[in-house]
Design an enzyme around this catalytic site. Structure first.
Site, PDB file in Angstrom:
ATOM      1  N   GLU A  99      28.551 -10.136  12.449  1.00 20.09           N
ATOM      2  CA  GLU A  99      29.570 -10.481  11.316  1.00 20.09           C
ATOM      3  C   GLU A  99      30.837 -11.171  12.095  1.00 20.09           C
ATOM      4  O   GLU A  99      31.594 -11.754  11.081  1.00 20.09           O
ATOM      5  CB  GLU A  99      30.262  -9.195  10.932  1.00 20.09           C
ATOM      6  CG  GLU A  99      30.793  -8.195  11.944  1.00 20.09           C
ATOM      7  CD  GLU A  99      29.595  -7.320  12.809  1.00 20.09           C
ATOM      8  OE1 GLU A  99      30.326  -6.734  13.774  1.00 20.09           O
ATOM      9  OE2 GLU A  99      28.794  -7.281  12.799  1.00 20.09           O
ATOM     10  N   CYS A 112       3.546 -28.130  17.193  1.00 16.68           N
ATOM     11  CA  CYS A 112       2.339 -28.474  16.859  1.00 16.68           C
ATOM     12  C   CYS A 112       1.988 -29.767  17.477  1.00 16.68           C
ATOM     13  O   CYS A 112       2.840 -30.695  16.881  1.00 16.68           O
ATOM     14  CB  CYS A 112       1.748 -28.537  15.435  1.00 16.68           C
ATOM     15  SG  CYS A 112       1.949 -26.936  14.883  1.00 16.68           S
ATOM     16  N   CYS A 119      -9.965 -38.332  14.989  1.00 17.05           N
ATOM     17  CA  CYS A 119     -10.927 -37.213  15.374  1.00 17.05           C
ATOM     18  C   CYS A 119     -12.407 -37.338  15.136  1.00 17.05           C
ATOM     19  O   CYS A 119     -12.528 -37.853  14.304  1.00 17.05           O
ATOM     20  CB  CYS A 119     -10.233 -35.926  14.624  1.00 17.05           C
ATOM     21  SG  CYS A 119     -11.032 -34.063  15.040  1.00 17.05           S
ATOM     22  N   CYS A 123     -13.737 -32.991   9.601  1.00 19.87           N
ATOM     23  CA  CYS A 123     -13.656 -31.877   8.488  1.00 19.87           C
ATOM     24  C   CYS A 123     -13.441 -32.294   7.161  1.00 19.87           C
ATOM     25  O   CYS A 123     -12.728 -33.267   6.876  1.00 19.87           O
ATOM     26  CB  CYS A 123     -12.431 -30.651   8.838  1.00 19.87           C
ATOM     27  SG  CYS A 123     -12.671 -30.031  10.433  1.00 19.87           S
ATOM     28  N   CYS A 126      -9.898 -32.679   5.624  1.00 15.14           N
ATOM     29  CA  CYS A 126      -8.701 -33.197   6.266  1.00 15.14           C
ATOM     30  C   CYS A 126      -8.665 -34.682   6.414  1.00 15.14           C
ATOM     31  O   CYS A 126      -9.291 -35.647   6.389  1.00 15.14           O
ATOM     32  CB  CYS A 126      -9.050 -32.764   8.110  1.00 15.14           C
ATOM     33  SG  CYS A 126      -8.186 -33.584   9.332  1.00 15.14           S
ATOM     34  N   GLY A 169      -6.718 -34.556  16.028  1.00 18.31           N
ATOM     35  CA  GLY A 169      -7.606 -34.334  16.990  1.00 18.31           C
ATOM     36  C   GLY A 169      -8.056 -32.940  17.485  1.00 18.31           C
ATOM     37  O   GLY A 169      -7.469 -32.000  16.980  1.00 18.31           O
ATOM     38  N   GLU A 170      -9.357 -32.707  17.797  1.00 15.18           N
ATOM     39  CA  GLU A 170      -9.736 -31.515  18.483  1.00 15.18           C
ATOM     40  C   GLU A 170      -9.502 -31.472  19.768  1.00 15.18           C
ATOM     41  O   GLU A 170      -9.934 -32.202  20.889  1.00 15.18           O
ATOM     42  CB  GLU A 170     -11.422 -31.656  18.311  1.00 15.18           C
ATOM     43  CG  GLU A 170     -12.033 -30.433  18.906  1.00 15.18           C
ATOM     44  CD  GLU A 170     -11.832 -29.150  18.970  1.00 15.18           C
ATOM     45  OE1 GLU A 170     -11.789 -28.576  17.625  1.00 15.18           O
ATOM     46  OE2 GLU A 170     -11.369 -28.505  19.919  1.00 15.18           O
ATOM     47  N   SER A 201      -5.812 -24.403  19.455  1.00 17.09           N
ATOM     48  CA  SER A 201      -6.609 -24.267  18.414  1.00 17.09           C
ATOM     49  C   SER A 201      -7.719 -25.364  17.986  1.00 17.09           C
ATOM     50  O   SER A 201      -7.629 -26.391  18.186  1.00 17.09           O
ATOM     51  CB  SER A 201      -5.512 -24.835  17.215  1.00 17.09           C
ATOM     52  OG  SER A 201      -6.165 -24.578  15.909  1.00 17.09           O
ATOM     53  N   SER A 224     -10.690 -22.246  14.107  1.00 15.37           N
ATOM     54  CA  SER A 224     -10.654 -22.573  12.774  1.00 15.37           C
ATOM     55  C   SER A 224     -12.143 -21.985  12.221  1.00 15.37           C
ATOM     56  O   SER A 224     -13.054 -22.947  12.193  1.00 15.37           O
ATOM     57  CB  SER A 224     -10.386 -24.197  12.466  1.00 15.37           C
ATOM     58  OG  SER A 224      -9.325 -24.422  12.992  1.00 15.37           O
ATOM     59  N   ASN A 300      -6.474 -26.247  -0.464  1.00 16.02           N
ATOM     60  CA  ASN A 300      -5.522 -27.298  -1.250  1.00 16.02           C
ATOM     61  C   ASN A 300      -6.617 -28.191  -1.752  1.00 16.02           C
ATOM     62  O   ASN A 300      -7.134 -28.845  -0.684  1.00 16.02           O
ATOM     63  CB  ASN A 300      -4.542 -27.840  -0.527  1.00 16.02           C
ATOM     64  CG  ASN A 300      -3.029 -26.944  -0.608  1.00 16.02           C
ATOM     65  OD1 ASN A 300      -2.900 -26.270  -1.928  1.00 16.02           O
ATOM     66  ND2 ASN A 300      -2.438 -26.906   0.276  1.00 16.02           N
ATOM     67  N   CYS A 343      -2.138 -31.803   8.796  1.00 13.43           N
ATOM     68  CA  CYS A 343      -2.017 -32.750   9.854  1.00 13.43           C
ATOM     69  C   CYS A 343      -2.715 -33.968   9.472  1.00 13.43           C
ATOM     70  O   CYS A 343      -3.425 -34.235   8.648  1.00 13.43           O
ATOM     71  CB  CYS A 343      -2.989 -32.038  11.255  1.00 13.43           C
ATOM     72  SG  CYS A 343      -4.868 -32.284  10.672  1.00 13.43           S
TER      73      CYS A 343
HETATM   74  S1  SF4 Z   1      -8.068 -32.946  12.997  1.00 17.85           S
HETATM   75 FE1  SF4 Z   1      -8.470 -30.814  12.985  1.00 17.85          FE
HETATM   76  S2  SF4 Z   1      -8.822 -30.328  10.883  1.00 17.85           S
HETATM   77 FE2  SF4 Z   1      -9.030 -32.689  11.240  1.00 17.85          FE
HETATM   78  S3  SF4 Z   1     -11.015 -33.160  11.611  1.00 17.85           S
HETATM   79 FE3  SF4 Z   1     -10.273 -32.867  13.460  1.00 17.85          FE
HETATM   80  S4  SF4 Z   1     -10.581 -30.871  13.936  1.00 17.85           S
HETATM   81 FE4  SF4 Z   1     -11.021 -30.935  11.801  1.00 17.85          FE
END
Ligand code: SF4
Length: 356
Positions: A99, A112, A119, A123, A126, A169-170, A201, A224, A300, A343
């Site tokens: 307070e 992130c 990549c 996906c 993406c 990227g992966e 991730s 994922s 989405n 991303c």
């Molecule tokens: S950046 Fe991530 S979501 Fe996009 S294609 Fe690569 S692994 Fe898939």
């Protein structure tokens, strides 16, 4: 040529003589965020000149920052070859005051970061995937995303942040550089971000999950998953044809997990595709025996897809089912929705504006 940000302290001590100078350099770049050798006043001039030649320090610049009303910030980095990648700062919890206005709890941040330009995984949902793969980021190019964000946001050197390798990227597809970056970031004389605060991730390269597990670095894992049957998962993540769901689950079961943490499974919920209780039940069975947490994400719709966003109601029902089976589950809030939420989107926008 490797930059100054590509070295662990011990490696730098082996290269820079006398070796105590390495610690001083580390202090300048990771505690004071100095990006010019000329500003390192306690380093002799002749050594500074040699460092300029042998350990480049000026490896990137930030060409765009977008800020969201919820505290999210998106940074677009440009590297020496003109390639770009992005990093995002998420404000997870704002500071708390008593307070009298005294700060009782500091803000909590998650960064992130990107591991590649483009990549290979492809996906279907993406934007990064659309541009294909360009190149791996070096360890130093990963590390500087974090040092830049810490400095730009005046985050005290003693304050912990969480790192998630989930930008462009992966990460497991850039394995050696990723491991080097994790170790550099964790150096106590450097950014000092413990490995348990770093989460990989991945879209699920099972062989690399096993390899990562064998190193036992203490990092966290996020998968994922997005679907419970291989048909749908292969549509969403074509790489699933090479590393199917069961191979991922088997690899995760072998992964050494910090007993206080859980493996995060991201699940993209699509209307009438995987939002029913039958899918929820399949998910429960699939993850049995894993200390797991599920993060449900609203799908989405993107251009060219026939898939639709699920209703809030089906999302909640799905979540309730998992919770009733004692599987921890959250519905992800969309942070940074008024900037470029997913991303690859900031980069995409820049390209449309004529930048590379
Ligand atoms: S950046 Fe991530 S979501 Fe996009 S294609 Fe690569 S692994 Fe898939």
């Amino acid at each position: 040529m490797r930059s100054i940000y590509d070295y662990r302290l011990k490696e730098l001590q082996d290269k820079v003589k006398p070796s105590f100078r390495a610690k001083q350099i580390y202090n300048w770049i990771y505690k004071k965020y100095i990006t010019s050798y000329d500003d390192m006043k306690n380093i002799p001039k002749d050594l500074r000149e040699s460092l300029k030649t042998n350990f480049p320090i000026d490896i990137c610049k930030v060409i765009k920052i977008e800020k969201s009303s919820d505290g999210t910030k998106k940074y677009l980095f440009e590297y020496k070859d003109g390639k770009t990648a992005e990093a995002v700062l998420l404000l997870m919890k704002d500071k708390q005051k008593d307070e009298k206005g005294n700060i009782t709890k500091s803000e909590q941040y998650t960064f992130c970061v990107s591991s590649q330009v483009g990549c290979k995984v492809g996906c279907s949902f993406c934007l990064t995937a659309k541009g294909g793969f360009v190149r791996d980021l070096t360890a130093g190019e990963i590390v500087t995303q974090i040092s830049y964000l810490k400095n730009d946001n005046d985050i005290d050197e003693n304050r912990s942040v969480n790192i998630v390798y989930m930008g462009m990227g992966e990460p497991l597809d850039n394995f050696e550089n990723l491991i080097q970056a994790i170790n550099i970031i964790a150096q106590p004389d450097g950014l000092s971000i413990a490995t348990r605060r770093q989460t990989i991730s991945t879209s699920g390269i099972s062989s690399k999950i096993e390899k990562l597990g064998e190193l036992d670095l203490g990092v966290q894992l996020a998968i994922s998953l997005h679907a419970v049957d291989d048909g749908l998962r292969s549509e969403l993540i074509p790489m699933n044809k090479a590393y199917n769901i069961q191979s991922i689950i088997d690899a995760v079961k072998k992964f050494p997990i910090d007993t206080r943490k859980k493996v995060m499974f991201e699940y993209l919920v699509i209307k009438d595709k995987n939002d029913d209780i039958k899918s929820a039940d399949k998910l429960v069975k699939l993850l049995s025996g894993i200390d797991a947490k599920v993060n449900l994400i609203f799908f989405n719709p993107f251009e060219g897809t026939t898939y639709e966003r699920p209703s809030k109601n089906s999302m909640v029902k799905f979540q309730d089912y998992l919770l009733s089976k004692k599987l921890m589950c959250t519905i992800r809030e969309s942070k940074g929705i008024d900037i470029s939420a997913a991303c690859g989107q900031l980069k995409e926008k820049e390209q449309n504006n004529g930048n590379s």
